[in-house]
Design an enzyme around this catalytic site. Structure first.
Site, PDB file in Angstrom:
ATOM      1  N   LYS A 190     -56.194 -64.475 -30.221  1.00 26.79           N
ATOM      2  CA  LYS A 190     -56.657 -65.754 -29.651  1.00 26.79           C
ATOM      3  C   LYS A 190     -56.827 -66.816 -30.748  1.00 26.79           C
ATOM      4  O   LYS A 190     -56.359 -67.945 -30.602  1.00 26.79           O
ATOM      5  CB  LYS A 190     -57.974 -65.541 -28.901  1.00 26.79           C
ATOM      6  CG  LYS A 190     -58.721 -66.821 -28.637  1.00 26.79           C
ATOM      7  CD  LYS A 190     -59.095 -67.059 -27.226  1.00 26.79           C
ATOM      8  CE  LYS A 190     -59.700 -68.451 -27.103  1.00 26.79           C
ATOM      9  NZ  LYS A 190     -59.648 -69.035 -25.822  1.00 26.79           N
ATOM     10  N   LYS A 243     -64.691 -75.197 -31.906  1.00 27.87           N
ATOM     11  CA  LYS A 243     -65.283 -73.850 -31.988  1.00 27.87           C
ATOM     12  C   LYS A 243     -64.228 -72.825 -32.413  1.00 27.87           C
ATOM     13  O   LYS A 243     -64.461 -72.007 -33.314  1.00 27.87           O
ATOM     14  CB  LYS A 243     -65.869 -73.440 -30.629  1.00 27.87           C
ATOM     15  CG  LYS A 243     -66.288 -71.981 -30.590  1.00 27.87           C
ATOM     16  CD  LYS A 243     -66.715 -71.477 -29.230  1.00 27.87           C
ATOM     17  CE  LYS A 243     -66.871 -69.952 -29.299  1.00 27.87           C
ATOM     18  NZ  LYS A 243     -67.404 -69.362 -28.077  1.00 27.87           N
ATOM     19  N   THR A 284     -65.298 -65.728 -26.420  1.00 28.84           N
ATOM     20  CA  THR A 284     -64.534 -66.013 -27.641  1.00 28.84           C
ATOM     21  C   THR A 284     -65.503 -65.956 -28.812  1.00 28.84           C
ATOM     22  O   THR A 284     -66.423 -66.787 -28.887  1.00 28.84           O
ATOM     23  CB  THR A 284     -63.887 -67.408 -27.561  1.00 28.84           C
ATOM     24  OG1 THR A 284     -63.070 -67.465 -26.399  1.00 28.84           O
ATOM     25  CG2 THR A 284     -63.031 -67.675 -28.785  1.00 28.84           C
TER      26      THR A 284
HETATM   27  P1  NAD Z   1     -71.075 -71.538 -20.575  1.00 31.99           P
HETATM   28  O1  NAD Z   1     -72.042 -72.010 -21.596  1.00 31.99           O
HETATM   29  O2  NAD Z   1     -70.781 -72.375 -19.381  1.00 31.99           O
HETATM   30  O3  NAD Z   1     -71.524 -70.075 -20.030  1.00 31.99           O
HETATM   31  C1  NAD Z   1     -72.140 -69.109 -20.824  1.00 31.99           C
HETATM   32  C2  NAD Z   1     -73.302 -68.540 -20.005  1.00 31.99           C
HETATM   33  O4  NAD Z   1     -73.907 -67.442 -20.695  1.00 31.99           O
HETATM   34  C3  NAD Z   1     -74.427 -69.580 -19.766  1.00 31.99           C
HETATM   35  O5  NAD Z   1     -74.648 -69.721 -18.372  1.00 31.99           O
HETATM   36  C4  NAD Z   1     -75.635 -68.960 -20.475  1.00 31.99           C
HETATM   37  O6  NAD Z   1     -76.867 -69.243 -19.836  1.00 31.99           O
HETATM   38  C5  NAD Z   1     -75.291 -67.484 -20.396  1.00 31.99           C
HETATM   39  N1  NAD Z   1     -76.010 -66.614 -21.336  1.00 31.99           N
HETATM   40  C6  NAD Z   1     -76.337 -66.836 -22.628  1.00 31.99           C
HETATM   41  N2  NAD Z   1     -76.965 -65.757 -23.136  1.00 31.99           N
HETATM   42  C7  NAD Z   1     -77.045 -64.836 -22.142  1.00 31.99           C
HETATM   43  C8  NAD Z   1     -77.560 -63.512 -22.048  1.00 31.99           C
HETATM   44  N3  NAD Z   1     -78.149 -62.911 -23.096  1.00 31.99           N
HETATM   45  N4  NAD Z   1     -77.459 -62.862 -20.864  1.00 31.99           N
HETATM   46  C9  NAD Z   1     -76.865 -63.459 -19.793  1.00 31.99           C
HETATM   47  N5  NAD Z   1     -76.349 -64.702 -19.834  1.00 31.99           N
HETATM   48  C10 NAD Z   1     -76.438 -65.375 -20.987  1.00 31.99           C
HETATM   49  O7  NAD Z   1     -69.710 -71.218 -21.383  1.00 31.99           O
HETATM   50  P2  NAD Z   1     -68.255 -71.014 -20.765  1.00 31.99           P
HETATM   51  O8  NAD Z   1     -67.494 -72.295 -20.808  1.00 31.99           O
HETATM   52  O9  NAD Z   1     -68.355 -70.230 -19.506  1.00 31.99           O
HETATM   53  O10 NAD Z   1     -67.599 -70.101 -21.925  1.00 31.99           O
HETATM   54  C11 NAD Z   1     -67.943 -68.720 -22.059  1.00 31.99           C
HETATM   55  C12 NAD Z   1     -67.071 -68.146 -23.170  1.00 31.99           C
HETATM   56  O11 NAD Z   1     -65.691 -68.319 -22.821  1.00 31.99           O
HETATM   57  C13 NAD Z   1     -67.262 -68.818 -24.530  1.00 31.99           C
HETATM   58  O12 NAD Z   1     -67.219 -67.838 -25.521  1.00 31.99           O
HETATM   59  C14 NAD Z   1     -66.082 -69.782 -24.622  1.00 31.99           C
HETATM   60  O13 NAD Z   1     -65.683 -70.040 -25.954  1.00 31.99           O
HETATM   61  C15 NAD Z   1     -65.013 -68.997 -23.866  1.00 31.99           C
HETATM   62  N6  NAD Z   1     -63.955 -69.826 -23.271  1.00 31.99           N
HETATM   63  C16 NAD Z   1     -64.280 -70.954 -22.578  1.00 31.99           C
HETATM   64  C17 NAD Z   1     -63.253 -71.724 -22.011  1.00 31.99           C
HETATM   65  C18 NAD Z   1     -63.573 -72.951 -21.204  1.00 31.99           C
HETATM   66  O14 NAD Z   1     -62.630 -73.732 -20.890  1.00 31.99           O
HETATM   67  N7  NAD Z   1     -64.829 -73.219 -20.852  1.00 31.99           N
HETATM   68  C19 NAD Z   1     -61.916 -71.337 -22.184  1.00 31.99           C
HETATM   69  C20 NAD Z   1     -61.626 -70.172 -22.873  1.00 31.99           C
HETATM   70  C21 NAD Z   1     -62.659 -69.410 -23.420  1.00 31.99           C
END
Ligand code: NAD
Length: 316
Positions: free
Chosen positions: A189, A264, A114
């Site tokens: 979204k 966010k 997102t």
């Molecule tokens: P998270 O922080 O658990 O996971 C993100 C991962 O990306 C982390 O493990 C981090 O180490 C990794 N990362 C960062 N930079 C990187 C790179 N250059 N190469 C490889 N890996 C890298 O976050 P999440 O909850 O999994 O959310 C991910 C996305 O999904 C976000 O944009 C969030 O807004 C969106 N989202 C989350 C939810 C939710 O309920 N958690 C729901 C809808 C959307």
């Protein structure tokens, strides 16, 4: 779906070959695991070693570097925290080449993070300029939906690229909506989540007003849920315990959809309101309200916990 296939496409139009999956966090980990379970060859990568370990425990093959993960990939799927993370990864840093350079020509870059609409469009432009294909496909449904494979995907893509990624998205989700060209998935979204943030505040203020006026929660629910106040924030994620037994209010506001994520998404909506010049008042106010909620202990609580803030500040 297209009747013709190109050499880099399989018979059903989807890109044949391996998937590189970058970002194996709360959402990416289970999404990648579902693709592997469905029989796809996938190489995962995350900058955090613990995320790689968890992924391997779930049967996901991992690479030591991002460049190694994307070498030979037909699809590069990203699930990263923010647009800055995505653009840095695409472009590369002083420490190494970017994904756009490391991937074979014609790779389909599928971003499910997102991020800002402007950043999604910039990422797509960079990918296309580097000879690749680009799709933005943010999700709703949270970690529960990621694990169960029941996410909703909102997709911004050229029609042929949408058809190419649809089979992959249908493994990870139960609803896949093509919203338009590059950036349209992110636009859909944040527009939806701006409605959600504003409506949750409105429903919560109404319940606290009802309390002050001597109305029971059930009475207000019975009227509003069958009248013009009806909305998802009331009938599915009801911010008071009782009327909807499955809502987070019944479990002390355990998420659900965490306050930090609502804050966010409203910030992304605010950025889009500012860059487009829309004369909105409630969207920016909702952003400010959820920023405060997240900063004052609500980051890890369900966003419907905003009602407790309103009640506390109302002298109950
Ligand atoms: P998270 O922080 O658990 O996971 C993100 C991962 O990306 C982390 O493990 C981090 O180490 C990794 N990362 C960062 N930079 C990187 C790179 N250059 N190469 C490889 N890996 C890298 O976050 P999440 O909850 O999994 O959310 C991910 C996305 O999904 C976000 O944009 C969030 O807004 C969106 N989202 C989350 C939810 C939710 O309920 N958690 C729901 C809808 C959307």
């Amino acid at each position: 779906m297209s009747e013709t296939t190109t050499p880099e496409q399989g018979q059903s139009g989807e890109p044949a070959g391996t998937i590189a999956f970058l970002g194996l966090g709360h959402m990416g980990g289970p999404m990648a695991a579902n693709l592997v379970k469905a029989g796809h060859t996938l190489t995962g990568f995350d900058v955090v070693p613990a995320a790689l370990e968890t992924a391997r425990a779930h049967g996901i093959a991992t690479a030591d570097t991002a460049a190694e993960a994307v070498a030979g990939a037909a699809v590069v799927l990203t699930m990263l925290p923010s647009g800055k993370h995505l653009l840095d990864a695409y472009r590369g840093t002083a420490g190494g080449p970017g994904l756009l350079e490391a991937a074979p020509p014609g790779t389909l870059f599928l971003d499910c993070s997102t991020i800002n609409v402007d950043e999604a469009r910039e990422a797509a432009e960079l990918a296309v300029a580097a000879g690749h294909r680009a799709v933005d496909a943010p999700v709703s449904g949270g970690v529960v939906g990621a694990e169960a494979g029941t996410l909703t995907f909102m997709v911004g893509a050229l029609p042929e690229d949408f058809e190419a990624v649809r089979p992959l998205l249908e493994i990870m989700g139960k609803r896949v909506v093509h919203c338009g060209g590059h950036g349209a998935g992110q636009a859909a979204k944040i527009c939806n989540n701006m409605i959600l943030g504003v409506s949750m505040i409105a429903v919560s203020e109404a319940f606290v007003l009802g309390e002050k006026l001597g109305l029971t929660h059930q009475a207000l629910f019975d009227v509003a849920s069958a009248a013009s106040g009806q909305c998802w924030a009331l009938t599915t994620n009801c911010p008071v315990p009782g009327p909807v037994p499955t809502s987070p209010a019944n479990r002390d506001y355990q998420p659900g959809f965490a306050g930090a994520l609502m804050a966010k998404d409203l910030k992304l909506a605010l950025n889009a309101l500012e860059s487009t010049g829309v004369a909105a008042r409630l969207g920016p106010l909702a952003s400010e309200i959820y920023d405060t909620f997240a900063a004052e202990g609500g980051a890890g609580r369900d966003f419907s916990g905003i009602i407790t803030d309103i009640r506390d500040k109302s002298g109950h």
